[in-house]
Design a protein around this motif. Structure first.
Motif, PDB file in Angstrom:
ATOM      1  N   ARG A 143       0.838  -1.194   0.000  1.00 29.90           N
ATOM      2  CA  ARG A 143       0.000   0.000   0.000  1.00 29.90           C
ATOM      3  C   ARG A 143       0.872   1.243   0.000  1.00 29.90           C
ATOM      4  NH1 ARG A 143      -5.307  -0.343   0.433  1.00 29.90           N
ATOM      5  NH2 ARG A 143      -5.480   1.733   1.375  1.00 29.90           N
ATOM      6  N   ARG A 144       0.328   2.330  -0.525  1.00 32.52           N
ATOM      7  CA  ARG A 144       1.092   3.566  -0.718  1.00 32.52           C
ATOM      8  C   ARG A 144       0.633   4.613   0.301  1.00 32.52           C
ATOM      9  NH1 ARG A 144      -0.849   4.270  -6.762  1.00 32.52           N
ATOM     10  NH2 ARG A 144      -2.756   3.883  -5.533  1.00 32.52           N
ATOM     11  N   LEU A 145       1.578   5.016   1.154  1.00 33.45           N
ATOM     12  CA  LEU A 145       1.308   6.022   2.178  1.00 33.45           C
ATOM     13  C   LEU A 145       2.159   7.249   1.901  1.00 33.45           C
ATOM     14  CD1 LEU A 145       0.146   6.949   4.969  1.00 33.45           C
ATOM     15  CD2 LEU A 145       2.134   5.819   6.008  1.00 33.45           C
ATOM     16  N   VAL A 146       1.514   8.393   1.779  1.00 35.50           N
ATOM     17  CA  VAL A 146       2.221   9.665   1.676  1.00 35.50           C
ATOM     18  C   VAL A 146       2.048  10.401   2.998  1.00 35.50           C
ATOM     19  CG1 VAL A 146       2.377  11.896   0.508  1.00 35.50           C
ATOM     20  CG2 VAL A 146       1.950   9.816  -0.821  1.00 35.50           C
ATOM     21  N   ILE A 147       3.163  10.827   3.586  1.00 40.14           N
ATOM     22  CA  ILE A 147       3.142  11.551   4.848  1.00 40.14           C
ATOM     23  C   ILE A 147       3.547  12.992   4.574  1.00 40.14           C
ATOM     24  CG2 ILE A 147       4.090  11.698   7.182  1.00 40.14           C
ATOM     25  CD1 ILE A 147       4.738   8.697   6.979  1.00 40.14           C
ATOM     26  N   ARG A 164       5.896  -2.706   8.092  1.00 40.62           N
ATOM     27  CA  ARG A 164       4.774  -3.468   7.551  1.00 40.62           C
ATOM     28  C   ARG A 164       4.800  -3.480   6.017  1.00 40.62           C
ATOM     29  NH1 ARG A 164      -0.613  -2.280  10.917  1.00 40.62           N
ATOM     30  NH2 ARG A 164      -1.166  -4.131   9.720  1.00 40.62           N
ATOM     31  N   ASP A 165       5.965  -3.163   5.446  1.00 36.13           N
ATOM     32  CA  ASP A 165       6.208  -3.242   4.010  1.00 36.13           C
ATOM     33  C   ASP A 165       5.316  -2.307   3.212  1.00 36.13           C
ATOM     34  OD1 ASP A 165       7.677  -4.236   1.868  1.00 36.13           O
ATOM     35  OD2 ASP A 165       6.166  -5.747   1.389  1.00 36.13           O
ATOM     36  N   VAL A 166       5.010  -1.151   3.812  1.00 33.25           N
ATOM     37  CA  VAL A 166       4.230  -0.129   3.116  1.00 33.25           C
ATOM     38  C   VAL A 166       5.181   0.717   2.274  1.00 33.25           C
ATOM     39  CG1 VAL A 166       2.742   1.895   3.444  1.00 33.25           C
ATOM     40  CG2 VAL A 166       2.493  -0.113   4.935  1.00 33.25           C
ATOM     41  N   ASP A 167       4.736   1.128   1.097  1.00 31.56           N
ATOM     42  CA  ASP A 167       5.479   2.073   0.269  1.00 31.56           C
ATOM     43  C   ASP A 167       5.256   3.473   0.852  1.00 31.56           C
ATOM     44  OD1 ASP A 167       5.396   4.153  -2.060  1.00 31.56           O
ATOM     45  OD2 ASP A 167       6.575   2.492  -2.848  1.00 31.56           O
ATOM     46  N   VAL A 168       6.331   4.114   1.353  1.00 32.73           N
ATOM     47  CA  VAL A 168       6.203   5.367   2.100  1.00 32.73           C
ATOM     48  C   VAL A 168       6.931   6.500   1.393  1.00 32.73           C
ATOM     49  CG1 VAL A 168       6.658   6.551   4.280  1.00 32.73           C
ATOM     50  CG2 VAL A 168       6.042   4.125   4.293  1.00 32.73           C
ATOM     51  N   ARG A 197      16.166   2.460   4.541  1.00 36.09           N
ATOM     52  CA  ARG A 197      15.056   1.522   4.768  1.00 36.09           C
ATOM     53  C   ARG A 197      13.979   1.631   3.692  1.00 36.09           C
ATOM     54  NH1 ARG A 197      15.389  -0.955   9.825  1.00 36.09           N
ATOM     55  NH2 ARG A 197      17.501  -0.568  10.592  1.00 36.09           N
ATOM     56  N   GLY A 198      14.229   2.428   2.664  1.00 37.26           N
ATOM     57  CA  GLY A 198      13.311   2.460   1.530  1.00 37.26           C
ATOM     58  C   GLY A 198      12.286   3.568   1.534  1.00 37.26           C
ATOM     59  N   VAL A 199      12.413   4.550   2.451  1.00 32.98           N
ATOM     60  CA  VAL A 199      11.485   5.669   2.468  1.00 32.98           C
ATOM     61  C   VAL A 199      11.912   6.685   1.408  1.00 32.98           C
ATOM     62  CG1 VAL A 199      10.498   7.547   3.842  1.00 32.98           C
ATOM     63  CG2 VAL A 199      10.997   5.331   4.921  1.00 32.98           C
ATOM     64  N   VAL A 233      -3.059   9.049   3.197  1.00 30.08           N
ATOM     65  CA  VAL A 233      -2.245  10.233   3.445  1.00 30.08           C
ATOM     66  C   VAL A 233      -2.314  10.548   4.933  1.00 30.08           C
ATOM     67  CG1 VAL A 233      -1.997  12.715   3.041  1.00 30.08           C
ATOM     68  CG2 VAL A 233      -2.597  11.192   1.138  1.00 30.08           C
ATOM     69  N   LEU A 234      -1.147  10.719   5.541  1.00 30.16           N
ATOM     70  CA  LEU A 234      -1.087  11.173   6.928  1.00 30.16           C
ATOM     71  C   LEU A 234      -0.667  12.631   6.930  1.00 30.16           C
ATOM     72  CD1 LEU A 234      -1.075  10.699  10.034  1.00 30.16           C
ATOM     73  CD2 LEU A 234       1.376  10.242   9.800  1.00 30.16           C
ATOM     74  N   VAL A 235      -1.455  13.473   7.579  1.00 32.31           N
ATOM     75  CA  VAL A 235      -1.131  14.887   7.732  1.00 32.31           C
ATOM     76  C   VAL A 235      -0.411  15.044   9.074  1.00 32.31           C
ATOM     77  CG1 VAL A 235      -2.029  17.225   7.898  1.00 32.31           C
ATOM     78  CG2 VAL A 235      -3.109  15.574   6.350  1.00 32.31           C
ATOM     79  N   ALA A 236       0.881  15.410   9.017  1.00 29.54           N
ATOM     80  CA  ALA A 236       1.703  15.546  10.222  1.00 29.54           C
ATOM     81  C   ALA A 236       2.466  16.857  10.159  1.00 29.54           C
ATOM     82  CB  ALA A 236       2.649  14.359  10.347  1.00 29.54           C
ATOM     83  N   ILE A 237       1.732  17.959  10.092  1.00 28.99           N
ATOM     84  CA  ILE A 237       2.327  19.283   9.880  1.00 28.99           C
ATOM     85  C   ILE A 237       2.276  20.131  11.143  1.00 28.99           C
ATOM     86  CG2 ILE A 237       1.970  19.326   7.390  1.00 28.99           C
ATOM     87  CD1 ILE A 237      -0.614  20.860   7.813  1.00 28.99           C
ATOM     88  N   GLY A 238       2.321  19.481  12.277  1.00 24.11           N
ATOM     89  CA  GLY A 238       2.354  20.210  13.533  1.00 24.11           C
ATOM     90  C   GLY A 238       1.046  20.156  14.288  1.00 24.11           C
ATOM     91  N   SER A 239       0.970  20.921  15.350  1.00 25.55           N
ATOM     92  CA  SER A 239      -0.182  20.854  16.248  1.00 25.55           C
ATOM     93  C   SER A 239      -0.631  22.242  16.655  1.00 25.55           C
ATOM     94  CB  SER A 239       0.172  20.041  17.497  1.00 25.55           C
ATOM     95  OG  SER A 239       1.250  20.650  18.181  1.00 25.55           O
ATOM     96  N   LEU A 240      -1.842  22.299  17.200  1.00 26.78           N
ATOM     97  CA  LEU A 240      -2.434  23.536  17.702  1.00 26.78           C
ATOM     98  C   LEU A 240      -2.880  23.310  19.148  1.00 26.78           C
ATOM     99  CD1 LEU A 240      -4.704  24.355  14.625  1.00 26.78           C
ATOM    100  CD2 LEU A 240      -2.562  25.510  15.228  1.00 26.78           C
ATOM    101  N   PRO A 241      -2.516  24.194  20.069  1.00 22.33           N
ATOM    102  CA  PRO A 241      -2.972  24.036  21.453  1.00 22.33           C
ATOM    103  C   PRO A 241      -4.500  24.082  21.538  1.00 22.33           C
ATOM    104  CG  PRO A 241      -1.224  25.674  21.294  1.00 22.33           C
ATOM    105  CD  PRO A 241      -1.656  25.372  19.898  1.00 22.33           C
ATOM    106  N   ASN A 242      -5.056  23.244  22.385  1.00 30.33           N
ATOM    107  CA  ASN A 242      -6.511  23.197  22.558  1.00 30.33           C
ATOM    108  C   ASN A 242      -6.959  24.299  23.518  1.00 30.33           C
ATOM    109  OD1 ASN A 242      -7.213  21.047  20.828  1.00 30.33           O
ATOM    110  ND2 ASN A 242      -6.483  19.570  22.346  1.00 30.33           N
ATOM    111  N   THR A 243      -7.058  25.512  22.974  1.00 33.53           N
ATOM    112  CA  THR A 243      -7.463  26.672  23.777  1.00 33.53           C
ATOM    113  C   THR A 243      -8.704  27.362  23.222  1.00 33.53           C
ATOM    114  OG1 THR A 243      -5.933  28.075  22.507  1.00 33.53           O
ATOM    115  CG2 THR A 243      -5.106  27.129  24.563  1.00 33.53           C
TER     116      THR A 243
END
Length: 400
Positions: A143-147, A164-168, A197-199, A233-243
């Motif tokens: 499977r193809r995962l774009v992060i 898990r042998d995912v194409d990353v 490792r193939g990323v 697709v995993l969105v990992a572009i940071g976080s926002l405080p829960n305020t």
């Protein structure tokens, strides 16, 4: 102080409640959490949960009996919706209110969203137990995962997915993954490990849009026009405080809930954990630290100060964090963001075992250890706590 309300059934919130009880507080202690689960550990979400080594049942921070022993007024599955500081009440999303003498805010952070990504099947963020299980169930050979985003969450997920042998494919807008935090040398080393490792790692380019087919994501389109096919697709572009729920409260919010060195935001209101931005006198600056260990330490320090106000001490820790990348553990002590200089103080990156020091001004302000046991780094942590002169750091004896 007879009524304490903790908003946030998080590691920071739970540790604060435990410390209050352990140090003799016997009043009403309410804990409010927007998730239906009892407090659980989040670092394994991007590691053991995704690889399948653990199930969600392994995440609980404490056994049920330990939670019951705290004698909490536990309100799970309901979010806090606002604070009336004049009346000293917290409004909940179900329409009820809770009164407090002391309010402790431990609401953490949430993932920063990608524009247009909400509601599209196959587009993920990673913050909750449900997020991790949903992504885990999609990962499989071929499977193809774009992060999008090659920070610590993005690189940890890449490592777990490759197991898990995912194409990353990792997409990073900066020229060097992780360099802003840990420096170019360490960032380059970790990037090399992932590539071995193939990323596939694309740097200096931004994701512009998501392509879809049949209401599911089919690819990520980059600003330079390239299209990266994707099953997920995993969105990992940071976080926002829960305020957001604190709007109108009059509390100072600027990239977190602003506190003093005692975690105090206003009379009767304190904050701990990822949501808190506080002044750390050891480093002479404000910081907001999204690390599990600091969150727990801050909760314990706050409980001690609340119950012993005449002997209150500023919270001045040497922050600690770790990340697992494949079979290698990377750990850091101190405050690395905004460092002016870095240098290898021990070992050799080419051999996969090194300790890197960081400075801001004249002092050693942090160390990062790659491939070293925790005990071997302890002396360097002490050097950070003692504000060792940067010029002297290189001459310190290497730990045995």
């Amino acid at each position: 102080m007879r009524r304490v309300v903790v908003v946030g059934a998080s590691a920071a919130g739970l540790t604060t409640a435990e410390a209050l009880r352990r140090q003799g507080f016997d009043g009403l202690l309410t804990m409010i959490g927007d998730e239906r689960h009892p407090p659980y550990d989040r670092p394994p979400l991007s590691k053991q949960i995704l690889t399948g080594q653990w199930g969600p049942e392994h995440l609980r921070l404490r056994p049920e009996s330990d939670i019951e022993a705290l004698d909490l007024d536990l309100r799970l599955g309901v979010a806090a919706a606002g604070v009336d500081r004049a009346r000293r009440t917290v409004a909940l999303a179900d329409g009820s209110t809770v009164s407090y003498d002391t309010l402790i805010i431990a609401t953490g952070v949430r993932p920063r969203p990608f524009p247009g990504g909400r509601g599209i099947a196959g587009v993920h963020v990673l913050r909750t137990q449900e997020d991790a299980v949903a992504l885990r169930d999609r990962l499989g050979s071929g499977r193809r995962l774009v992060i999008i985003g090659a920070g610590f969450v993005g690189t940890e997920v890449a490592a777990a997915a490759r197991r898990r042998d995912v194409d990353v494919t990792l997409v990073e807008s900066a020229a060097q993954p992780l360099a802003r935090i840990i420096g170019r040398d360490a960032g380059r080393f970790l990037t090399g490990i992932h590539r071995e490792r193939g990323v596939r790692i694309l740097t200096g380019v931004r994701a512009a849009a998501l392509d879809t087919a049949d209401d599911a994501v089919s690819g990520v389109r980059l600003e330079d026009g390239r299209l990266l096919p994707a099953d997920d697709v995993l969105v990992a572009i940071g976080s926002l405080p829960n305020t957001d729920w604190l709007r109108g409260s009059g509390l100072d919010m600027g990239d977190g809930l602003v506190c003093d060195a005692y975690s105090r935001c206003a009379p009767g209101v304190h904050a701990v954990g990822d949501v808190a931005r506080w002044f750390n006198p050891l480093f002479g600056c404000e910081m907001r630290v999204e690390h599990r260990t600091t969150a727990s330490e801050q909760g314990m320090a706050l409980a001690r100060n609340l119950l012993n106000p005449a002997d209150a001490q500023p919270f001045a820790p040497v922050p600690y964090f770790w990340t697992d990348q494949y079979e290698m553990r990377v750990q850091a002590h101190g405050y690395l963001p905004g460092h002016a200089e870095s240098a290898v103080l021990d070992g050799d990156l080419a051999q996969g075992r090194a300790l890197i020091g960081y400075s801001r001004g004249r002092h050693l302000t942090g160390v990062l250890a790659i491939g070293m046991p925790f005990g071997a780094v302890r002396a360097w942590r002490t050097a950070v706590a003692r504000r060792t002169e940067w010029a002297a750091a290189a001459s310190l004896p290497a730990p045995a």
